[in-house]
Design a protein around this motif. Structure first.
Motif, PDB file in Angstrom:
ATOM      1  N   TYR A 110      -2.976  -5.060  -7.858  1.00 33.53           N
ATOM      2  CA  TYR A 110      -3.122  -3.723  -7.292  1.00 33.53           C
ATOM      3  C   TYR A 110      -2.372  -2.642  -8.077  1.00 33.53           C
ATOM      4  O   TYR A 110      -2.933  -1.553  -8.322  1.00 33.53           O
ATOM      5  N   PRO A 111      -1.116  -2.857  -8.505  1.00 29.68           N
ATOM      6  CA  PRO A 111      -0.472  -1.839  -9.359  1.00 29.68           C
ATOM      7  C   PRO A 111      -1.221  -1.636 -10.671  1.00 29.68           C
ATOM      8  O   PRO A 111      -1.343  -0.507 -11.153  1.00 29.68           O
ATOM      9  N   GLY A 112      -1.732  -2.752 -11.247  1.00 30.88           N
ATOM     10  CA  GLY A 112      -2.498  -2.627 -12.480  1.00 30.88           C
ATOM     11  C   GLY A 112      -3.757  -1.811 -12.280  1.00 30.88           C
ATOM     12  O   GLY A 112      -4.138  -0.993 -13.140  1.00 30.88           O
ATOM     13  N   MET A 113      -4.432  -2.009 -11.144  1.00 29.27           N
ATOM     14  CA  MET A 113      -5.629  -1.233 -10.842  1.00 29.27           C
ATOM     15  C   MET A 113      -5.291   0.243 -10.639  1.00 29.27           C
ATOM     16  O   MET A 113      -6.066   1.120 -11.051  1.00 29.27           O
ATOM     17  N   ALA A 114      -4.159   0.519 -10.012  1.00 30.72           N
ATOM     18  CA  ALA A 114      -3.749   1.911  -9.801  1.00 30.72           C
ATOM     19  C   ALA A 114      -3.523   2.613 -11.139  1.00 30.72           C
ATOM     20  O   ALA A 114      -3.961   3.756 -11.343  1.00 30.72           O
ATOM     21  N   ILE A 115      -2.850   1.926 -12.065  1.00 27.65           N
ATOM     22  CA  ILE A 115      -2.625   2.497 -13.391  1.00 27.65           C
ATOM     23  C   ILE A 115      -3.951   2.691 -14.112  1.00 27.65           C
ATOM     24  O   ILE A 115      -4.200   3.738 -14.726  1.00 27.65           O
ATOM     25  N   MET A 116      -4.827   1.689 -14.038  1.00 24.27           N
ATOM     26  CA  MET A 116      -6.108   1.747 -14.743  1.00 24.27           C
ATOM     27  C   MET A 116      -6.965   2.900 -14.245  1.00 24.27           C
ATOM     28  O   MET A 116      -7.529   3.674 -15.035  1.00 24.27           O
ATOM     29  N   PHE A 136       0.827  -1.203   0.000  1.00 24.59           N
ATOM     30  CA  PHE A 136       0.000   0.000   0.000  1.00 24.59           C
ATOM     31  C   PHE A 136       0.862   1.255   0.000  1.00 24.59           C
ATOM     32  O   PHE A 136       0.618   2.200  -0.770  1.00 24.59           O
ATOM     33  N   THR A 137       1.873   1.267   0.833  1.00 25.25           N
ATOM     34  CA  THR A 137       2.772   2.414   0.903  1.00 25.25           C
ATOM     35  C   THR A 137       3.532   2.595  -0.401  1.00 25.25           C
ATOM     36  O   THR A 137       3.704   3.717  -0.893  1.00 25.25           O
ATOM     37  N   ARG A 138       3.982   1.489  -0.990  1.00 25.13           N
ATOM     38  CA  ARG A 138       4.712   1.562  -2.252  1.00 25.13           C
ATOM     39  C   ARG A 138       3.838   2.143  -3.369  1.00 25.13           C
ATOM     40  O   ARG A 138       4.308   2.928  -4.188  1.00 25.13           O
ATOM     41  N   LEU A 139       2.570   1.767  -3.372  1.00 26.18           N
ATOM     42  CA  LEU A 139       1.671   2.288  -4.404  1.00 26.18           C
ATOM     43  C   LEU A 139       1.374   3.769  -4.188  1.00 26.18           C
ATOM     44  O   LEU A 139       1.257   4.532  -5.157  1.00 26.18           O
ATOM     45  N   ILE A 140       1.245   4.181  -2.940  1.00 30.41           N
ATOM     46  CA  ILE A 140       0.996   5.592  -2.641  1.00 30.41           C
ATOM     47  C   ILE A 140       2.164   6.442  -3.120  1.00 30.41           C
ATOM     48  O   ILE A 140       1.975   7.490  -3.768  1.00 30.41           O
ATOM     49  N   TYR A 141       3.373   6.004  -2.831  1.00 28.14           N
ATOM     50  CA  TYR A 141       4.550   6.757  -3.281  1.00 28.14           C
ATOM     51  C   TYR A 141       4.752   6.623  -4.790  1.00 28.14           C
ATOM     52  O   TYR A 141       5.334   7.503  -5.426  1.00 28.14           O
ATOM     53  N   GLY A 142       4.285   5.514  -5.371  1.00 25.42           N
ATOM     54  CA  GLY A 142       4.359   5.362  -6.817  1.00 25.42           C
ATOM     55  C   GLY A 142       3.496   6.376  -7.548  1.00 25.42           C
ATOM     56  O   GLY A 142       3.789   6.750  -8.690  1.00 25.42           O
ATOM     57  N   ALA A 143       2.399   6.815  -6.907  1.00 28.18           N
ATOM     58  CA  ALA A 143       1.548   7.842  -7.505  1.00 28.18           C
ATOM     59  C   ALA A 143       2.334   9.136  -7.706  1.00 28.18           C
ATOM     60  O   ALA A 143       2.124   9.854  -8.697  1.00 28.18           O
ATOM     61  N   ARG A 144       3.234   9.434  -6.777  1.00 22.78           N
ATOM     62  CA  ARG A 144       4.065  10.629  -6.912  1.00 22.78           C
ATOM     63  C   ARG A 144       4.923  10.558  -8.164  1.00 22.78           C
ATOM     64  O   ARG A 144       5.031  11.513  -8.942  1.00 22.78           O
ATOM     65  N   VAL A 145       5.543   9.402  -8.377  1.00 24.95           N
ATOM     66  CA  VAL A 145       6.414   9.220  -9.540  1.00 24.95           C
ATOM     67  C   VAL A 145       5.614   9.334 -10.834  1.00 24.95           C
ATOM     68  O   VAL A 145       6.009  10.027 -11.775  1.00 24.95           O
ATOM     69  N   SER A 146       4.471   8.651 -10.890  1.00 29.12           N
ATOM     70  CA  SER A 146       3.660   8.657 -12.108  1.00 29.12           C
ATOM     71  C   SER A 146       3.171  10.059 -12.450  1.00 29.12           C
ATOM     72  O   SER A 146       3.233  10.486 -13.607  1.00 29.12           O
ATOM     73  N   LEU A 147       2.675  10.795 -11.455  1.00 30.33           N
ATOM     74  CA  LEU A 147       2.189  12.145 -11.706  1.00 30.33           C
ATOM     75  C   LEU A 147       3.326  13.082 -12.074  1.00 30.33           C
ATOM     76  O   LEU A 147       3.168  13.953 -12.935  1.00 30.33           O
ATOM     77  N   GLN A 148       4.472  12.911 -11.423  1.00 35.59           N
ATOM     78  CA  GLN A 148       5.624  13.756 -11.741  1.00 35.59           C
ATOM     79  C   GLN A 148       6.057  13.557 -13.184  1.00 35.59           C
ATOM     80  O   GLN A 148       6.265  14.526 -13.926  1.00 35.59           O
ATOM     81  N   VAL A 149       6.199  12.307 -13.586  1.00 34.98           N
ATOM     82  CA  VAL A 149       6.594  12.015 -14.962  1.00 34.98           C
ATOM     83  C   VAL A 149       5.538  12.529 -15.937  1.00 34.98           C
ATOM     84  O   VAL A 149       5.860  13.152 -16.955  1.00 34.98           O
ATOM     85  N   GLY A 150       4.258  12.272 -15.640  1.00 26.74           N
ATOM     86  CA  GLY A 150       3.196  12.695 -16.530  1.00 26.74           C
ATOM     87  C   GLY A 150       3.125  14.204 -16.689  1.00 26.74           C
ATOM     88  O   GLY A 150       3.090  14.720 -17.815  1.00 26.74           O
ATOM     89  N   LEU A 151       3.123  14.924 -15.594  1.00 28.12           N
ATOM     90  CA  LEU A 151       2.976  16.380 -15.643  1.00 28.12           C
ATOM     91  C   LEU A 151       4.169  17.060 -16.316  1.00 28.12           C
ATOM     92  O   LEU A 151       3.990  17.924 -17.178  1.00 28.12           O
ATOM     93  N   ILE A 152       5.381  16.667 -15.933  1.00 32.17           N
ATOM     94  CA  ILE A 152       6.565  17.343 -16.484  1.00 32.17           C
ATOM     95  C   ILE A 152       6.763  16.995 -17.957  1.00 32.17           C
ATOM     96  O   ILE A 152       7.082  17.865 -18.774  1.00 32.17           O
ATOM     97  N   SER A 153       6.577  15.728 -18.311  1.00 34.04           N
ATOM     98  CA  SER A 153       6.762  15.343 -19.714  1.00 34.04           C
ATOM     99  C   SER A 153       5.716  16.003 -20.605  1.00 34.04           C
ATOM    100  O   SER A 153       6.025  16.447 -21.721  1.00 34.04           O
ATOM    101  N   VAL A 154       4.472  16.095 -20.128  1.00 32.92           N
ATOM    102  CA  VAL A 154       3.425  16.771 -20.897  1.00 32.92           C
ATOM    103  C   VAL A 154       3.732  18.262 -21.009  1.00 32.92           C
ATOM    104  O   VAL A 154       3.516  18.869 -22.068  1.00 32.92           O
ATOM    105  N   ALA A 155       4.255  18.856 -19.940  1.00 36.86           N
ATOM    106  CA  ALA A 155       4.616  20.280 -19.986  1.00 36.86           C
ATOM    107  C   ALA A 155       5.713  20.531 -21.018  1.00 36.86           C
ATOM    108  O   ALA A 155       5.654  21.500 -21.786  1.00 36.86           O
ATOM    109  N   ILE A 156       6.718  19.647 -21.048  1.00 37.86           N
ATOM    110  CA  ILE A 156       7.802  19.785 -22.030  1.00 37.86           C
ATOM    111  C   ILE A 156       7.258  19.632 -23.451  1.00 37.86           C
ATOM    112  O   ILE A 156       7.564  20.430 -24.346  1.00 37.86           O
TER     113      ILE A 156
END
Length: 300
Positions: free
Chosen positions: A270-276, A90-110
């Motif tokens: 659970y990681p697949g559900m988080a991505i979905m 659960f903790t790993r997935l919560i912190y994984g959300a940070r990575v996914s959003l960071q990559v998504g937001l910055i790459s889209v901004a670029i």
């Protein structure tokens, strides 16, 4: 006499009808769309988890407890169980959300900065400038998107910074083509011609007169692009080219969970559900914004 004529021309220009992108009106329309509301709820939940991860998480995301490896969900205080190293999933997935959003937001901004800028220049100036930029777009689009991203990350090396740069370079073409198409139509409007007549600079016309009228399609592409970028990051991490251990990534967690798919299927579920859920949220949000934008344009 010359100053008086210029003043009259400016007044006429200001009185010309302009189909401006009105943010307040647009936000009001968003609240009336079920697709936007549902997608927005999903996205807000993910953003909330990413921002308040230290407060929500129940364990240290990097702490290994080999005695508690592969625990089933809801056992010994682990809501979603533990992974092969005894870390709380659960903790790993919560912190994984940070990575996914960071990559998504910055790459889209670029991608947005590169694509919008080149699209504005290409559509406004036309001629050989337009030809060169569009041929570069065609070259980039001739490669499969994911294959090109894999090649770039392989050349730059794995890591979050290189993944962001690779995805930003891959997806800028979408913005360039859409903005160019809008500019070709907008630059023929009367108020643009009037702005040229009174001597407004190209910079002012492009970024103060044309760009505001291109914001609606840009917002739609960016919203849909966030989901695509998150899936791409997860794919690269799944292949071992993205985020590297011990950093938490949904794709990386999913990849290692596949090795224990029989004895601990929740490591992949659970990681697949988080991505979905995250990608579904952004897609619903983007579809809702697109529908509202299209209906608004038809009414106009």
């Amino acid at each position: 006499m010359e100053l008086s004529n210029q003043f009259q021309t400016e007044n006429k220009t200001n009185n010309l009808p302009k189909k401006r992108f009105k943010l307040g009106e647009f936000l009001h329309l968003l609240t009336k769309s079920k697709s936007v509301l549902i997608g927005g709820i999903f996205v807000l939940i993910v953003i909330f988890c990413a921002i308040f991860a230290p407060l929500i998480s129940t364990h240290d995301p990097y702490e290994m407890e080999m005695g508690n490896r592969l625990l089933t969900p809801m056992k010994d205080g682990h809501i979603l169980g533990t992974d092969q190293f005894g870390r709380d999933l659960f903790t790993r997935l919560i912190y994984g959300a940070r990575v996914s959003l960071q990559v998504g937001l910055i790459s889209v901004a670029i991608a947005m900065v590169i694509g919008v800028t080149l699209g504005l220049i290409s559509g406004y100036y036309g001629g050989w400038v337009d030809t060169i930029i569009m041929r570069i777009v065609d070259i980039v689009l001739s490669f499969p998107v994911l294959l090109l991203a894999i090649a770039l990350v392989a050349a730059l090396g794995p890591g979050i910074e290189n993944v962001i740069l690779a995805l930003g370079f891959v997806y800028w073409t979408n913005y360039a083509r859409i903005v160019r198409a809008n500019v070709l139509a907008i630059k023929e409007e009367e108020y643009i011609q009037a702005a040229k007549t009174i001597g407004s600079s190209d910079f002012r016309i492009i970024f103060f007169n044309i760009l505001p009228n291109c914001l609606a399609p840009i917002v739609v592409v960016a919203t849909l692009g966030l989901g695509t970028a998150i899936v791409s990051e997860a794919t690269l991490s799944f292949l071992g080219l993205g985020i590297q251990p011990p950093e938490s990534s949904w794709g990386w967690t999913l990849a290692f969970g596949m090795k224990f798919i029989r004895e601990a299927p929740y490591l992949s579920i659970y990681p697949g559900m988080a991505i979905m859920i995250t990608v579904l949220g952004f897609n619903l949000l983007g579809d809702g914004i697109r529908d509202l934008t299209d209906s608004k344009l038809k009414r106009n």
